[in-house]
Design a protein around this motif. Structure first.
Motif, PDB file in Angstrom:
ATOM      1  N   CYS A 105       0.838  -1.196   0.000  1.00 28.51           N
ATOM      2  CA  CYS A 105       0.000   0.000   0.000  1.00 28.51           C
ATOM      3  C   CYS A 105       0.873   1.246   0.000  1.00 28.51           C
ATOM      4  O   CYS A 105       2.095   1.162   0.152  1.00 28.51           O
ATOM      5  CB  CYS A 105      -0.936   0.010   1.227  1.00 28.51           C
ATOM      6  SG  CYS A 105      -0.048  -0.084   2.792  1.00 28.51           S
ATOM      7  N   GLY A 106       0.224   2.390  -0.150  1.00 27.77           N
ATOM      8  CA  GLY A 106       0.946   3.637  -0.209  1.00 27.77           C
ATOM      9  C   GLY A 106       1.301   4.161   1.164  1.00 27.77           C
ATOM     10  O   GLY A 106       0.985   3.560   2.206  1.00 27.77           O
ATOM     11  N   ALA A 107       1.972   5.317   1.156  1.00 27.35           N
ATOM     12  CA  ALA A 107       2.323   5.959   2.421  1.00 27.35           C
ATOM     13  C   ALA A 107       1.054   6.379   3.155  1.00 27.35           C
ATOM     14  O   ALA A 107       0.076   6.832   2.538  1.00 27.35           O
ATOM     15  CB  ALA A 107       3.224   7.161   2.157  1.00 27.35           C
ATOM     16  N   LYS A 108       1.068   6.214   4.487  1.00 25.95           N
ATOM     17  CA  LYS A 108      -0.051   6.583   5.363  1.00 25.95           C
ATOM     18  C   LYS A 108      -1.305   5.770   5.071  1.00 25.95           C
ATOM     19  O   LYS A 108      -2.418   6.192   5.364  1.00 25.95           O
ATOM     20  CB  LYS A 108      -0.370   8.075   5.255  1.00 25.95           C
ATOM     21  CG  LYS A 108       0.790   8.980   5.626  1.00 25.95           C
ATOM     22  CD  LYS A 108       0.407  10.442   5.482  1.00 25.95           C
ATOM     23  CE  LYS A 108       1.592  11.344   5.850  1.00 25.95           C
ATOM     24  NZ  LYS A 108       1.259  12.783   5.734  1.00 25.95           N
ATOM     25  N   GLU A 109      -1.127   4.610   4.450  1.00 30.72           N
ATOM     26  CA  GLU A 109      -2.245   3.708   4.215  1.00 30.72           C
ATOM     27  C   GLU A 109      -2.056   2.457   5.068  1.00 30.72           C
ATOM     28  O   GLU A 109      -0.919   2.004   5.298  1.00 30.72           O
ATOM     29  CB  GLU A 109      -2.338   3.314   2.735  1.00 30.72           C
ATOM     30  CG  GLU A 109      -2.742   4.457   1.817  1.00 30.72           C
ATOM     31  CD  GLU A 109      -2.843   4.015   0.366  1.00 30.72           C
ATOM     32  OE1 GLU A 109      -3.263   4.843  -0.470  1.00 30.72           O
ATOM     33  OE2 GLU A 109      -2.493   2.850   0.060  1.00 30.72           O
TER      34      GLU A 109
END
Length: 1292
Positions: free
Chosen positions: A234-238
């Motif tokens: 997943c992406g950052a802050k996910e």
């Protein structure tokens, strides 16, 4: 009376327009150069394999990480195992084993190591151990961080201490050091994009530290961490999805078990919509194996692979696709499954990341096809589960539908369309025996679009599949596979190494030997085999034994391309391969190729010359024995006798390339001929260049530094004393052998200080009876060297520049050698050398006593034993060793790209057939046809009115750039072609405009003597392939292209804006032109319907040339006296007659259907002076008549059935020109008395023309040439004051 004998026929004109065009083949319209087929980098630079896999699981069951608050219920399954269903220790072990089994489905041979809830030390040991064992191969690091905090912004992931009381950070920077490169990382944890981004920064930091610590040192570079591959969940802050219907490691599930995950997600997305009665539990009940495409699960996996490959192919750059989807099997599987992860996880607000990054693919249209395939399979799943049949399901129509879509793209796509997206699917379909024939057929249609299509197919990864298919025994696949491989090898010849390594060449040997195969496919097989052996010693070694006998059988096949490529394949097989040459010699291969020098197809003749040239050059000097030298010399003589005056420049260029090898072999002897030739060409140094003159070196060097102005007269002068000597036939032995000898006798003349060779007899035992030459004469004074030098000089004077340039390069090479040898010899003592003779296999100047039998034949006494012998004896074989290149083979001085150009047949896009064009004429086309018919009717009415109107209306007058010598109207258009001595001008009579003007590139002082218009286009069609042929009095013919291309709308533009015509072809159709004080030059009669050019003039022989084949098909002797020559000539395509007029007044009619000894069927001697013109009337009818005129002014009309003629015009004044209008039955005569007389063929007088029109009209100048328009009643007159005037019917 005019109407009664008017014979014009509109239908005849239409037939003329529908005749087959000549000289429109690719060899004339294209440059003979290798096609630009630079293969793209489809072949991987290096294949990699993931040999070690580290499975690092940080789960810490059942403790949740402190920074994640899980919902209830939430996702629990890890590797499809519920960790709460068993004790924590067993659970994590079971999860690790399940994950390993999932990876083993994609890479079963890798070395797997698990690290369950590890410490930093555990990870360090694990990674360093795997890297040490993997060496330069790839290592995979799979990290599951569901039981630890999210990765930090400093680039750290979390592990445990030994007592599992603390979370310990592990820096990605350190992990890079332990893992090395190449590596692949999978991060199944929240906030994964942070690691992916910092990973690249740490890689740069590693490189920078290495540069600082190793500045000035030669230590090996550090691992390239930037090339490592990363996959993040997943992406950052996910954070990862917690849906209880999904596994907790949904990202890992997508990567390792894509079918289970895809089916589960599909059921969740379509619950209650289409499929009823299906629960999530049925996912695990899908029967079959992933590797068995016959089962339901295997078919779903097959379709999934095809779809994900297609999505990647259509969205990724080519190089990235090659790296991720073709370099490593495990990496390719992970990235296919990563595309599924993109689609599934985006639906739960997670964005998977990767390095290198991939474009967004979750909305690609091909996912709809996957959903449809899933629906079809799941719809029949309940019934499949109830059945006892091992394969109860109905196979998905997915692949059949995709092939149909591919076919639609091929059939209906426009020219500038995007590449078809179904290519990867076609690759997968090749695995199916059911769809394989159709897939290969469509693939062949795609490859036929051009090199770009071949490069696309290769880059998609189809090469291993078609290579493996060569093991198939299915006969129905042979045409398809041969076509595919011909296309592939034409674009990328490097694939031949794979064919030899995998024994794929045997497949094409079988096709070539299968006489039931169509000739077209056997041609492709010959081409493939020719590529395999070309400059590939290993290919030559394994193929030669079987290939050469097959090719020798095919050289007589009726299919010209097969003959051509079988011959080229032979030439490539023995090129620089002595073993193949000796095997070919045992089969008399070179003699079998002699017959192809008379082939009707120029490309086949050129292929034969090429192969004979490589045959000569296939031995090194050390391997060339007496027998080999004898065969080489025989080949050279055969080529010189048969190809020097071939009608195709393509063939003559190959002749220069072939002869250069013999010249290099015996360079020292050819230098002697060249030195004497250059001396004879510089008369002002002739007194200083005797062999014993001290000034010879300096004088000769000056004369040889620059090329002398060669001319036909100089060549004639130089070789005049040898004109009665002919080259030996191929049946003659030109060197010594156990059966024959050629003993050279050298006689020193004390008075002249030179060397005199006594002519001796020699045995002419036959090497092989080819039967190509009827006469056999002894070798001349200079022997083979002089004759081959004469051939080379003739080729340097070739009317086609490409041929002349090649020959000039070879002559320049010898000129430089002569100059160097003269400079070297200037410091030595004066020596006496003999003129070079025929190559023999003993020292050149050893005196051999002649037998009485020899003396009787020679006519000269042998030299005595006491006579001196030159102190410097030449080498035994006279072979030059300095020009030998790699492996001691001769390095060519000149080359052509004929063979590479010939391969364009297999490279260029296939043209659409005539069936594809609409048969319904367009309104514009119909209007053009109607306009053309009206025009023909108007021309017919014009001819009918000749009896009531005079032919004296001046419709055009203009000054020509030079005094006109020959006039010729275009057969259908009002365009007049005017030739002066050296240039040609085309005038538009109606618009009074000059259409084009160009120089004919005459050699020496030669002049244009005849004209012809080839391929005259209909009035409604553009004159794209309409040519102008010019004949010169030196016996040459040149054909020019683009002379009529200037359209009517653009004729107002400046002539300088229009490109001049280009030389299409040039040849020398006759070599027995006898220039005299009064000469007519070369005469031509062109027959468009059958593509025949009848040649005569200044000789006593008529030659018939087939312009389609570019060769002389018949020589008809006219039987005239030795002092007479042909001065007038005419023939017509509608009949077999050729009528000729002679300088002594004879008129002879020849029938081309009869043998040459009986071809003269009628001759008359009623004229007593030089015949100016002969013309056939009613040539297509039984009552053929002939009209002739002589320089005394007498004109007679002949009937071929009668023994005498009727006089039409009595001699009144000296005639200089005469023209006949066959359709209107008119003839016009011009004289030096500045008068043009127009008469009817019946003898009635119509009018005379003496003055130009206008106030104070000037008297016309003496007439030099006349011409009628073939259809319209227009008379063109050229006068000595350079004026061109055209007269039409007067309306007064």
């Amino acid at each position: 009376m005019v109407e009664s004998i008017e014979v014009s026929r509109i239908t005849g004109s239409e037939d003329e327009e529908e005749s087959v065009a000549v000289l429109t083949e690719a060899r004339h319209l294209e440059n003979i150069t290798a096609p630009n087929t630079a293969a793209h980098s489809w072949r991987l630079k290096e294949r990699m394999k993931t040999v070690s896999v580290a499975l690092v699981l940080c789960l810490n069951i059942p403790v949740d990480p402190p920074d994640i608050v899980k919902i209830q219920p939430c996702a629990r399954l890890e590797a499809w195992i519920d960790p709460h269903s068993m004790p924590p220790a067993k659970a994590i072990e079971a999860i690790g084993n399940s994950l390993q089994k999932a990876y083993e489905r994609w890479q079963p041979r890798a070395r797997y190591k698990k690290s369950l809830d590890p410490t930093v030390e555990d990870v360090t040991k694990l990674c360093m151990s795997l890297r040490r064992n993997a060496k330069e191969e790839r290592v995979l690091f799979h990290y599951n961080g569901h039981g630890v905090p999210k990765p930090t912004t400093n680039g750290e992931i979390w592990v445990f201490n030994k007592s599992y009381t603390q979370y310990i950070p592990l820096s990605i920077y350190e992990l890079q050091t332990w893992m090395g490169a190449p590596s692949i990382y999978v991060y199944d944890c929240s906030n994964a994009a942070v690691i992916v981004k910092l990973f690249e920064q740490f890689a740069e930091q590693h490189e920078e530290e290495w540069r600082k610590g190793n500045s000035g040192n030669s230590s090996p570079p550090p691992p390239s961490f930037r090339q490592c591959i990363q996959l993040g969940a997943c992406g950052a802050k996910e954070i990862l999805p917690m849906n209880p219907d999904l596994p907790a490691d949904v990202f890992t599930a997508c990567l390792t078990t894509p079918i289970n995950m895809a089916v589960r997600w599909y059921l969740l997305q379509n619950k209650g919509k289409l499929l009823h009665g299906l629960s999530l539990d049925i996912v695990d009940k899908i029967p079959g194996q992933l590797s068995d495409r016959r089962t339901l699960l295997g078919e779903l996996n097959w379709i999934f692979t095809a779809i994900t490959d297609t999505i990647a192919w259509n969205t990724l750059p080519r190089d990235l696709f090659q790296k991720l989807f073709r370099q490593d099997l495990l990496v390719a599987s992970l990235f296919r499954n990563f595309l599924l992860a993109q689609r599934i996880m985006r639906s739960y607000d997670c964005t998977p990341v990767s390095s290198p990054s991939l474009p967004t693919t979750h909305q690609h249209p091909m996912w709809d096809a996957w959903d449809l395939a899933l629906e079809v399979c799941l719809g029949q799943l309940p019934g499949v589960l109830r059945s006892d049949d091992p394969y109860p399901h109905v196979h998905s129509p997915f692949f059949e539908e995709q092939l149909t879509a591919f076919q639609v793209w091929l059939d209906l796509g426009h020219q500038h369309r995007l590449p078809p997206e179904q290519l990867p699917i076609v690759l997968q379909v090749l695995l199916s025996q059911v769809h394989r024939p159709r897939a290969l057929e469509l693939l062949g249609s795609f490859l036929a679009l051009g090199p770009w299509a071949v490069n696309l197919v290769l880059s998609v990864g189809i090469f291993p599949y078609v290579l493996r298919l060569l093991q198939s025994t299915a006969r129905e696949l042979r045409p398809l596979l041969v076509f595919l491989w011909a296309k592939i090898l034409a674009v990328d010849p490097s694939c031949k190494k794979d064919l030899v390594r995998e024994n794929g060449y045997k497949y094409f040997l079988q096709v070539l030997s299968d006489t039931s195969m169509p000739a077209e496919h056997r041609t492709m097989a010959a081409f493939v085999l020719g590529v395999i052996v070309w400059e590939h010693p290993e290919g030559q070694r394994v193929v030669q034994g079987s290939l050469m006998p097959l090719c020798l059988e095919q050289v007589t096949d009726p299919h010209p391309p097969l003959r051509q490529w079988a011959t080229l394949c032979l030439g490539r097989t023995w090129h620089k391969h002595p073993d193949a040459r000796w095997a070919a010699t045992r089969d008399n291969a070179h003699e079998k190729l002699y017959t192809l020098l008379e082939d009707p197809v120029p490309e086949v003749r050129a292929a034969a010359v090429f192969s004979l040239g490589t045959y000569v050059s296939s031995l090194t000097s050390r391997e060339r024995n007496d027998h080999a030298r004898s065969i080489d010399q025989t080949i050279a003589v055969t080529l010189a006798n048969n190809v020097t005056h071939d009608g195709s420049p393509l063939v003559r260029q190959e002749l220069v390339v072939a002869l250069q090898y013999l010249i290099q072999m015996y360079e020292s002897s050819f230098l002697g001929v060249a030195r004497q030739y250059f001396r004879d060409e510089t008369p002002h140094h002739s007194n200083d260049l005797s062999p014993l003159s001290p000034q010879a070196s300096s004088s000769s060097t000056d004369s040889i530094t620059s090329p002398p102005p060669y001319s036909t007269s100089s060549l004639t002068r130089y070789f005049s004393r040898h004109s009665n000597k002919q080259l030996a036939s191929p049946g003659q032995n030109l060197g010594s052998s156990p059966d024959s000898s050629f003993n050279e006798k050298v006689h020193m003349s004390p008075t002249m200080g030179g060397v005199k060779r006594a002519v001796s007899t020699h045995s002419l035992s036959s090497i092989g009876s080819s039967g190509m030459f009827s006469g056999v004469s002894s070798l001349s004074y200079h022997g083979l060297y002089c004759k081959l030098w004469q051939t080379l000089v003739t080729l340097e004077q070739d009317p086609f520049p490409a041929v002349a340039n090649l020959a000039a390069q070879v002559i320049d090479h010898l000129r430089n050698k002569v100059r160097m040898s003269i400079s070297k010899d200037s410091t030595e003592h004066t020596r006496v050398e003999s003129a070079p003779g025929t190559p023999v296999n003993r020292p050149m100047f050893i005196v051999v006593p002649a037998t009485p039998q020899d003396n009787k034949h020679s006519g000269e006494s042998p030299p005595s034993h006491g006579e001196a012998t030159p102190p410097r004896a030449r080498s035994r074989n006279h072979i030059n060793h300095n020009e030998e290149g790699e492996n001691n083979f001769l390095k060519p001085l000149v080359t052509t790209e004929f063979v590479e150009w010939s391969a364009k047949t297999f490279i260029l896009p296939r043209q659409r057939s005539g069936d594809d064009t609409p048969t319904t004429p367009s309104p514009r086309h119909t209007f053009a046809d109607r306009s053309s018919n009206s025009r023909l009717l108007a021309e017919s009415e014009e001819r009918r009115s000749v009896g009531t109107h005079k032919l004296d209306d001046q419709v055009f007058v203009h000054r020509n750039p030079g005094p006109p010598a020959v006039l010729l109207f275009h057969p259908t258009e009002p365009l007049l072609t005017v030739a002066d001595k050296t240039s040609v001008t085309i005038w538009d009579v109606e618009h009074s405009q000059r259409v084009s003007h160009w120089n004919n590139n005459n050699t020496g002082s030669s002049c244009i003597s005849s004209l012809a218009v080839l391929n005259p286009s209909p009035p409604s069609a553009p004159p794209t392939n309409t040519y102008v042929a010019t004949g010169c009095d030196d016996g040459t013919v040149r054909v020019w292209r683009g002379a009529f291309l200037l359209s009517t709308s653009s004729r107002e533009s400046l002539l300088s804006d229009h490109e001049p015509p280009t030389l299409l072809t040039a040849f020398q159709p006759t070599t027995d032109v006898n220039p005299a004080t009064r000469s007519v030059g070369l005469l031509m009669s062109w027959e468009q319907e059958n593509g025949t050019l009848v040649i005569g003039g200044d000789s006593r022989t008529i030659r018939i040339w087939d312009i389609h084949a570019e060769r002389c098909t018949a020589e008809l002797p006219t039987g005239g006296d030795s002092n007479t020559v042909i001065t007038a000539l005419h023939s017509h395509q509608a009949g077999p007659w050729i009528v000729t007029g002679f300088s002594d007044g004879y008129i002879r009619v020849l029938d081309r259907r009869l043998p040459s000894s009986r071809c003269v069927v009628r001759q008359w001697r009623e004229h007593t002076s030089w015949v100016i013109s002969t013309h056939l009337l009613n040539s297509s009818q039984a009552t053929t008549k002939i009209i002739t005129g002589v320089d005394s002014g007498e004109v007679r009309l002949w009937d071929v059935r009668q023994a005498s003629s009727e006089q039409v015009c009595a001699p009144s004044h000296e005639m200089t020109a005469m023209a006949t209008h066959a359709n209107a039955h008119l003839f016009a005569t011009g004289s030096v008395n500045q008068v043009i007389g127009v008469h009817h063929a019946s003898g009635s007088f119509i009018n005379t023309i003496k003055y130009h029109e206008g106030f104070m009209g000037a008297r016309i100048a003496p007439v030099s040439c006349l011409a009628f328009h073939p259809r319209r009643v227009l008379l063109a007159a050229g006068t000595t004051d350079s004026y061109i005037t055209v007269y039409g019917l007067s309306r007064r």
